[in-house]
Design an enzyme around this catalytic site. Sequence first.
Site: not given
Length: 329
Positions: A44-50, A173, A203
């Site tokens: 999930g590295a394309n955005t945000g924390i990643g 989380s 979740y």
Amino acid sequence: MVFCLPGFILVIILLLILKIFQKFSTAWDHSQTCLVGKTAIVTGANTGIGYHTALDFAKRGARVILACRNKEKAEKAKHKIIEQTGNSNVTIGVVDFASLASVRAFVRQIKETEDRLDILVNNAGALSIPNCTTDDGLNLLMQTNYFGPTLLTLLLIDLLKKSTPSRIVNVSSIGGHLPKLDSNDLNAWPRMGIDLFSRGVNYGNSKLCTTLFTNELARRLSGSGVTVNSLHPGFVKTEITRGIPYILKVISDVFLDLFFKSPEEGAQTSIYVAVSKDIEGVTGEYFENCKIAWLPPMSQLARDEKLARKVWDKTEKYINLTAEEKRLL
Ligand SMILES: *[C@@H]1O[C@H](CO)[C@@H](O)[C@H](O)[C@H]1NC(C)=O
Ligand SMILES: *[C@@H]1O[C@H](CO)[C@@H](O)[C@H](O)[C@H]1NC(C)=O
Ligand SMILES: *[C@@H]1O[C@H](CO)[C@@H](O)[C@H](O)[C@H]1NC(C)=O
Ligand SMILES: *[C@@H]1O[C@H](CO)[C@@H](O)[C@H](O)[C@H]1NC(C)=O
């Protein structure tokens, strides 16, 4: 209720307190660790924390593999990282955690191109997904957040073992403290009357399973030189609101912008747990704000070793691990 004036003011005051709390509690990673010669995968590295985690690793000279579902977005992120760091040793891999076959294909590709893996950051995750079943016959959110990343982790263990000391980092989380897990059927949809609540509990279940599995894995890997830790990044503005109903998304995005941590702030604990020399050898711990944190009392379940073993055994069946693959663990 919330829309009458006093209620509204109360909400704003609470959010301001949250903001102030976050500003003062956010710890920055100051590790000097150099990662030249090391390889890291960030999901999930394309955005945000990643994205910010991957960017940091690239700055430290690592070879970084961005594992993302969307190829175009991954390419964009890759070019941005290369541009900002001057490190061109950044590559992408396409993986959809909602498909066991996709995870297996991704791992095959990794094993063809990589001869080491020093850091695996399991960062990708979804928040709110309706009751659906995947092609693998699993609960969609459970598979996206738990079964998929678990299969990835297990299939990469041999590479991680070859590259010790190596680290598995799990972005979790505190939302995971409200589960209602049926340990006989991990895919059961929690019936809460209201769909939004069911999604929330689902979740929570995915996060509880992750924590249980991580703890069990830490026990099984103890002494191997591979450490596994999980962390809570804080309340961060990310694209995690993607799946929620539109009007709620618009409202929550405004609040997230105003009151939550930026993705760069949110990435600090991930980076710390992945690279800091202070925690060499530390395994099976839970981190917040760049230090070991206590799991809140409501997550007692997460410490249950018997439940962890049960969930592990069930999981091996759901993800269809072969005898050969089990032997490599
Ligand atoms: C890329 O990184 C890997 C692992 O860190 C290293 O072995 C390799 O030499 C690097 N390649 C280039 C072109 O820098
Ligand atoms: C959730 O989906 C499953 C499988 O599609 C179905 O059997 C179950 O009845 C659904 N549960 C609810 C509460 O909608
Ligand atoms: C965290 O790590 C465990 C064990 O390595 C893995 O099974 C699990 O899926 C990971 N969680 C996430 C959110 O990726
Ligand atoms: C499980 O794995 C076995 C062996 O790899 C394969 O033959 C079988 O079709 C798989 N089953 C499912 C449901 O994917």
